[in-house]
Scaffold this motif. Structure first.
Motif, PDB file in Angstrom:
ATOM      1  N   ARG A  21       5.848  -5.382 -11.900  1.00  0.00           N
ATOM      2  CA  ARG A  21       7.071  -5.897 -11.234  1.00  0.00           C
ATOM      3  C   ARG A  21       6.487  -6.793 -10.221  1.00  0.00           C
ATOM      4  N   ALA A  22       5.419  -6.626  -9.645  1.00  0.00           N
ATOM      5  CA  ALA A  22       4.911  -7.492  -8.661  1.00  0.00           C
ATOM      6  C   ALA A  22       4.695  -8.740  -9.209  1.00  0.00           C
ATOM      7  N   LEU A  23       3.996  -8.843 -10.584  1.00  0.00           N
ATOM      8  CA  LEU A  23       3.635 -10.095 -11.239  1.00  0.00           C
ATOM      9  C   LEU A  23       4.950 -10.814 -11.557  1.00  0.00           C
ATOM     10  N   GLU A  24       5.859 -10.083 -12.031  1.00  0.00           N
ATOM     11  CA  GLU A  24       7.203 -10.539 -12.538  1.00  0.00           C
ATOM     12  C   GLU A  24       7.821 -11.404 -11.389  1.00  0.00           C
ATOM     13  N   THR A  25       7.614 -10.884 -10.040  1.00  0.00           N
ATOM     14  CA  THR A  25       8.399 -11.354  -8.839  1.00  0.00           C
ATOM     15  C   THR A  25       7.751 -12.630  -8.476  1.00  0.00           C
ATOM     16  N   LEU A  26       6.297 -12.483  -8.616  1.00  0.00           N
ATOM     17  CA  LEU A  26       5.499 -13.611  -8.074  1.00  0.00           C
ATOM     18  C   LEU A  26       5.890 -14.805  -9.046  1.00  0.00           C
ATOM     19  N   ARG A  27       5.828 -14.644 -10.314  1.00  0.00           N
ATOM     20  CA  ARG A  27       6.186 -15.770 -11.174  1.00  0.00           C
ATOM     21  C   ARG A  27       7.481 -16.228 -11.185  1.00  0.00           C
ATOM     22  N   SER A  28       8.483 -15.406 -10.470  1.00  0.00           N
ATOM     23  CA  SER A  28      10.034 -15.970 -10.666  1.00  0.00           C
ATOM     24  C   SER A  28      10.426 -16.689  -9.388  1.00  0.00           C
ATOM     25  N   VAL A  29       9.796 -16.312  -8.200  1.00  0.00           N
ATOM     26  CA  VAL A  29      10.397 -16.970  -6.864  1.00  0.00           C
ATOM     27  C   VAL A  29      10.027 -18.401  -7.061  1.00  0.00           C
ATOM     28  N   ARG A  30      10.567 -19.160  -6.071  1.00  0.00           N
ATOM     29  CA  ARG A  30      10.476 -20.582  -5.805  1.00  0.00           C
ATOM     30  C   ARG A  30       9.080 -20.842  -4.965  1.00  0.00           C
ATOM     31  N   PHE A  31       8.779 -20.147  -4.087  1.00  0.00           N
ATOM     32  CA  PHE A  31       7.592 -20.139  -3.291  1.00  0.00           C
ATOM     33  C   PHE A  31       6.975 -18.954  -2.769  1.00  0.00           C
ATOM     34  N   ILE A  32       5.728 -18.795  -2.336  1.00  0.00           N
ATOM     35  CA  ILE A  32       5.124 -17.794  -1.802  1.00  0.00           C
ATOM     36  C   ILE A  32       4.596 -17.851  -0.405  1.00  0.00           C
ATOM     37  N   ALA A  33       4.975 -17.111   0.419  1.00  0.00           N
ATOM     38  CA  ALA A  33       4.303 -17.098   1.668  1.00  0.00           C
ATOM     39  C   ALA A  33       3.227 -16.155   1.990  1.00  0.00           C
ATOM     40  N   CYS A  34       1.955 -16.734   2.291  1.00  0.00           N
ATOM     41  CA  CYS A  34       0.768 -15.955   2.164  1.00  0.00           C
ATOM     42  C   CYS A  34       0.152 -15.652   3.449  1.00  0.00           C
ATOM     43  N   GLU A  35      -0.430 -14.638   3.740  1.00  0.00           N
ATOM     44  CA  GLU A  35      -1.491 -14.312   5.008  1.00  0.00           C
ATOM     45  C   GLU A  35      -2.591 -15.404   5.303  1.00  0.00           C
ATOM     46  N   ASP A  36      -3.160 -15.643   3.600  1.00  0.00           N
ATOM     47  CA  ASP A  36      -4.216 -16.538   3.677  1.00  0.00           C
ATOM     48  C   ASP A  36      -3.891 -17.185   2.271  1.00  0.00           C
ATOM     49  N   THR A  37      -3.679 -18.435   2.062  1.00  0.00           N
ATOM     50  CA  THR A  37      -3.179 -19.154   0.819  1.00  0.00           C
ATOM     51  C   THR A  37      -4.691 -19.062  -0.068  1.00  0.00           C
ATOM     52  N   PHE A 106      20.051 -12.263   5.436  1.00  0.00           N
ATOM     53  CA  PHE A 106      19.518 -12.635   4.028  1.00  0.00           C
ATOM     54  C   PHE A 106      18.900 -11.214   3.384  1.00  0.00           C
ATOM     55  N   THR A 107      18.918 -11.332   2.322  1.00  0.00           N
ATOM     56  CA  THR A 107      18.497  -9.864   1.601  1.00  0.00           C
ATOM     57  C   THR A 107      17.038  -9.698   1.471  1.00  0.00           C
ATOM     58  N   VAL A 108      16.444  -8.560   1.922  1.00  0.00           N
ATOM     59  CA  VAL A 108      15.101  -8.208   1.830  1.00  0.00           C
ATOM     60  C   VAL A 108      15.134  -7.202   0.986  1.00  0.00           C
ATOM     61  N   VAL A 109      14.048  -7.484  -0.002  1.00  0.00           N
ATOM     62  CA  VAL A 109      13.645  -6.417  -1.382  1.00  0.00           C
ATOM     63  C   VAL A 109      12.356  -6.015  -1.286  1.00  0.00           C
ATOM     64  N   PRO A 110      11.756  -4.706  -0.987  1.00  0.00           N
ATOM     65  CA  PRO A 110      10.420  -4.366  -1.049  1.00  0.00           C
ATOM     66  C   PRO A 110      10.218  -4.304  -2.529  1.00  0.00           C
ATOM     67  N   VAL A 111       8.928  -4.452  -2.925  1.00  0.00           N
ATOM     68  CA  VAL A 111       8.337  -4.569  -4.394  1.00  0.00           C
ATOM     69  C   VAL A 111       6.902  -3.883  -3.946  1.00  0.00           C
ATOM     70  N   PRO A 112       7.378  -2.284  -3.930  1.00  0.00           N
ATOM     71  CA  PRO A 112       6.192  -1.360  -3.446  1.00  0.00           C
ATOM     72  C   PRO A 112       4.883  -1.420  -4.452  1.00  0.00           C
ATOM     73  N   GLY A 113       3.859  -1.181  -3.830  1.00  0.00           N
ATOM     74  CA  GLY A 113       2.488  -0.924  -4.556  1.00  0.00           C
ATOM     75  C   GLY A 113       1.639  -0.446  -3.631  1.00  0.00           C
ATOM     76  N   PRO A 114       0.126  -0.621  -3.628  1.00  0.00           N
ATOM     77  CA  PRO A 114      -0.692  -0.107  -2.897  1.00  0.00           C
ATOM     78  C   PRO A 114      -0.509  -0.188  -1.259  1.00  0.00           C
ATOM     79  N   THR A 115      -1.072   0.894  -0.573  1.00  0.00           N
ATOM     80  CA  THR A 115      -1.118   0.732   0.678  1.00  0.00           C
ATOM     81  C   THR A 115      -2.367   1.529   1.029  1.00  0.00           C
TER      82      THR A 115
END
Length: 276
Positions: A21-37, A106-115
Motif C-alpha cells: 500500500r505504501a508503494l502504491e500510494t507513493l506511485r499515485s500521488v502528485r508530489f512527495i514531501a520528504c524529511e530529506d529528499t 483537508f483529508t489526512v490518511v495514515p498509511v501505517p507500517g514500521p515504527t
C-alpha cells in the motif's frame, strides 16, 4: 476538490518491511514531501518509483514550508509525506503539517507500517499492555529533570529515543531519576547488526559507559511497580540513618529512590537539606 495528505511509513532499516500500500500510494500521488529528499530518492529509486516531484520538509523548517505544501493540496494535488525512516509525525516531521491540514479541512490518511518504538517494545521483554512514549528527552537541565520526574510514578513501560552519542549520559540520568529498574536498549532495529541489550539500568549504564553505542537507539524502562510509596517521614529517616553510617549521598539517594518509589532527584534534594 482539495487534495489528500497521506502519511506513508517507510522501513526503519530492512527494505523488505515496506508495504504494498505504501508503494502504491507513493506511485499515485502528485508530489512527495520528504524529511530529506536525497534519502527518500534512494528509497524511491530502489522500488522503481521515478519522475516524482519531491519537496523538502525538514524538522527545523516544517513551520515555514508547510504552508506551500498545503497551498498545492488546496489546488487539488495529493501529497505523500515520508520521513527518513518509520512513521511520519512520530518524533519526525509531520505534526505541524497534519495539524494545519486538518485546520484547513483537508483529508489526512495514515498509511501505517514500521515504527521503531513498537518494534522495540514488542521484543523488549518488558510489559507491553501499557506504555508511555517520551520521544527524545530534552538535552539537559531543568526541563530534562522535570520530564523524568513527571513520569517517574507511571506504572506503564517508558519508551524513549536517544542518540548513540548521548546514551552513556542518559542511562545514569534514568537510573538516578527512576531507580534501578529493568530496562532494554534496542539498537539498529531490522538491520544487519540488530541488538537487544537487556538488564537493569545500572547494568546497562555500566556497559555503555565502557562501550560506544552505534546506530539508532530505543531505550525502554519498566514502569513503577506496585510497591507502596514511602512517606516523606519514612524517607527522611532512611536518609538520616544512611548518612550517619557514612554512606555517600548520591549512591544512597539512588538506592532509596528505587526502594521508596520516589524520583532520584527528590531524594537527593531531601538528603542535601538534611546534610545542611
Amino acid at each position: 476538490m482539495a487534495g489528500t495528505l497521506y502519511l506513508v511509513a517507510t522501513p526503519i532499516g530492512n527494505l523488505g518491511d515496506v508495504t504494498s500500500r505504501a508503494l502504491e500510494t507513493l506511485r499515485s500521488v502528485r508530489f512527495i514531501a520528504c524529511e530529506d529528499t536525497r534519502h527518500s530518492r534512494v528509497l524511491l529509486d530502489h522500488f522503481g518509483i521515478g519522475g516524482k516531484d519531491l519537496v523538502s520538509l525538514p524538522a527545523f523548517a516544517e513551520g515555514q514550508r508547510a504552508g506551500r505544501i498545503l497551498d498545492r493540496m488546496g489546488e487539488g494535488e495529493d501529497c505523500a509525506l515520508v520521513t527518513d525512516a518509520g512513521s511520519p509525525a512520530i518524533s519526525d516531521p509531520g505534526e505541524k503539517l497534519v495539524a494545519e491540514a486538518l485546520e484547513r479541512g483537508f483529508t489526512v490518511v495514515p498509511v501505517p507500517g514500521p515504527t521503531a518504538l513498537v518494534a522495540a517494545l514488542s521484543a523488549s521483554g518488558l510489559p507491553t499492555g501499557r506504555f508511555h512514549f517520551l520521544g527524545f528527552l530534552p538535552r539537559k537541565g531543568a526541563e530534562r529533570r522535570a520530564m523524568l520526574e513527571e513520569v517517574a510514578q507511571l506504572s506503564a513501560t517508558l519508551v524513549l529515543y536517544e542518540s548513540p552519542r548521548r546514551l552513556s549520559e542518559t542511562l545514569p540520568d534514568l537510573l538516578d531519576a527512576w531507580g534501578n529498574r529493568r530496562a532494554c536498549v534496542a539498537r539498529e532495529l531490522t538491520k544487519l547488526h540488530e541488538e537487544f541489550a537487556r538488564g537493569t539500568l545500572s547494568e546497562l549504564a555500566e556497559r555503555y559507559a565502557a562501550e560506544a553505542a552505534r546506530g539508532e537507539v530505543v531505550v525502554l524502562v519498566e514502569g513503577r511497580t506496585g510497591e507502596t510509596r514511602w512517606s516523606e517521614e519514612e524517607l527522611r529517616k532512611a536518609l538520616e540513618e544512611g548518612l550517619s553510617r557514612g554512606e555517600k549521598l548520591k549512591a544512597l539517594s539512588t538506592e532509596l529512590a528505587r526502594r521508596a518509589g520516589w524520583a532520584g532527584q527528590d531524594v537527593y534534594r531531601l538528603g542535601l537539606s538534611l546534610k545542611r
